[in-house]
Design an enzyme around this catalytic site. Structure first.
Site, PDB file in Angstrom:
ATOM      1  NE  ARG A 248      -4.423  -1.212  -0.017  1.00 41.45           N
ATOM      2  CZ  ARG A 248      -4.375  -2.239  -0.812  1.00 41.45           C
ATOM      3  NH1 ARG A 248      -3.640  -2.631  -1.600  1.00 41.45           N
ATOM      4  NH2 ARG A 248      -5.632  -2.938  -0.845  1.00 41.45           N
ATOM      5  CD  GLU A 277      -3.185   3.217  -6.104  1.00 39.98           C
ATOM      6  OE1 GLU A 277      -4.179   2.005  -6.256  1.00 39.98           O
ATOM      7  OE2 GLU A 277      -2.099   3.087  -5.351  1.00 39.98           O
ATOM      8  CG  HIS A 295      -2.756  -0.650  -7.014  1.00 40.17           C
ATOM      9  ND1 HIS A 295      -3.423  -0.050  -5.825  1.00 40.17           N
ATOM     10  CD2 HIS A 295      -2.992  -2.149  -6.635  1.00 40.17           C
ATOM     11  CE1 HIS A 295      -3.616  -0.892  -4.896  1.00 40.17           C
ATOM     12  NE2 HIS A 295      -3.334  -2.241  -5.288  1.00 40.17           N
TER      13      HIS A 295
END
Length: 329
Positions: A248, A277, A295
């Site tokens: 993350r 993000e 991602h």
């Protein structure tokens, strides 16, 4: 594809699906026979999310959707389950869902291999300067082979991989690293430093940072792990080392990473996740020795199918009066 016991009979209720899933997962969803509200490929706005959840009995969401107390209040008391199509669940306020009596599920286990494959692809990319070489060719600059041209780290020549967080994905990365003859060390709250497991030696975080040629991050994002990799951690790494983050974005302090790359505190980094993000800090784009992907660590075809199907089966189980298959505890 076999049908799980949870979906062996029609399911009653209204299911909101915030994002269009893969074709195979959507076919599985339609087989439930429930009333469906399905979003598009794009992330829903807050108002679209509220409208989709209003009156729904269940929701299948992705990591782009933030669930808080206000959203749960807008959804209504009939909401029983929220299935997150992800392993991480930092987008969901678990205190709020518990207070509302809503079960939250995730998709552990099914994306370990794909995420580990992507992690190791990033390790090879940044250490062997593959993206850098691709950019050189595409720039149409004249070039000729030379002994010093784009020289990088030989990971299979005795390099040490340090794994921060030794859950399922971290373990899968370790197996791949052993196949490349890397020395693997790891830090984990559940293992005592000095112990050895399947050829992996466990050490404290300070030792891991100072001894690793590549540090790969695999911890969940929690208040305790936010900015776990900060300026001090980066300075503790070898100046020849690389940082990889497929966990993350918030686990790494991006501002500190940008400074470390410019100052030469580490040699390079590869990121698949970002703090803001989908917004990416523009300064990252100008940082040297950095490889970026959007991602996509879990973006294998079979993996994305299985993630969606598991989320749907969790919804089907709860709406049928059964326990969730993979509840977040």
């Amino acid at each position: 594809m076999t049908t799980s016991p949870a979906t062996s009979r029609p399911v009653t209720g209204t299911i909101y699906v915030s994002r269009l899933l893969t074709d195979r997962a959507m076919s599985h969803l339609h087989s439930l026979g429930a009333e469906l509200r399905v979003g598009s490929e794009a992330p829903p706005t807050r108002s679209e999310l509220e409208a989709g959840l209003a009156g729904a009995n269940a929701a299948v969401i992705t990591l782009t959707e933030r669930v808080d107390a206000d959203l749960l209040a807008a959804a209504g008391p009939q909401l029983k389950v929220i299935a997150n199509v992800a392993v991480g669940f930092d987008n969901v306020d678990l205190s709020a869902t518990e207070a509302a009596g809503v079960t939250v599920t995730n998709t552990p286990g099914v994306l370990d291999r794909a995420s580990a494959d992507h992690t190791f692809a990033l390790i090879l990319d940044v250490t062997r300067r593959i993206t850098e070489g691709d950019r050189l060719i595409r720039s149409r600059q004249p070039w000729i082979w030379g002994p010093r041209m784009l020289v990088g780290l030989d990971v299979s020549a005795g390099a040490t991989l340090g794994i921060l967080g030794y859950g399922r994905i971290g373990q899968a990365v370790a197996r791949r690293a052993k196949a490349f003859d890397m020395t693997v060390i790891a830090s984990s709250r559940s293992r005592t430093p000095g112990t050895v497991e399947d050829g992996v030696t466990f050490v404290d975080q300070a030792t891991l940072l100072s001894e690793s040629d590549v540090v790969s991050v695999h911890t969940p994002l929690t208040p305790e792990t936010r900015h776990l990799v900060d300026a001090a951690a980066l300075k503790a790494m070898k100046p020849t080392a690389y940082l990889i983050n497929t966990a993350r974005g918030g686990v790494v302090d991006e501002s500190a990473l940008i400074a470390a790359l410019h100052d030469g505190d580490i040699r390079g980094a590869a990121l698949d996740v970002f703090e803001g993000e989908p917004r990416v800090n523009p300064a990252l784009l100008d940082a040297p020795g950095l490889v970026l992907t959007p991602h996509t660590a879990s973006a294998g075809e079979a993996t994305r199918d299985t993630m969606g199907i598991l989320a749907i089966d969790n919804v089907a189980a709860v709406l049928s009066g059964n326990p969730a298959l993979t509840p977040v505890r």
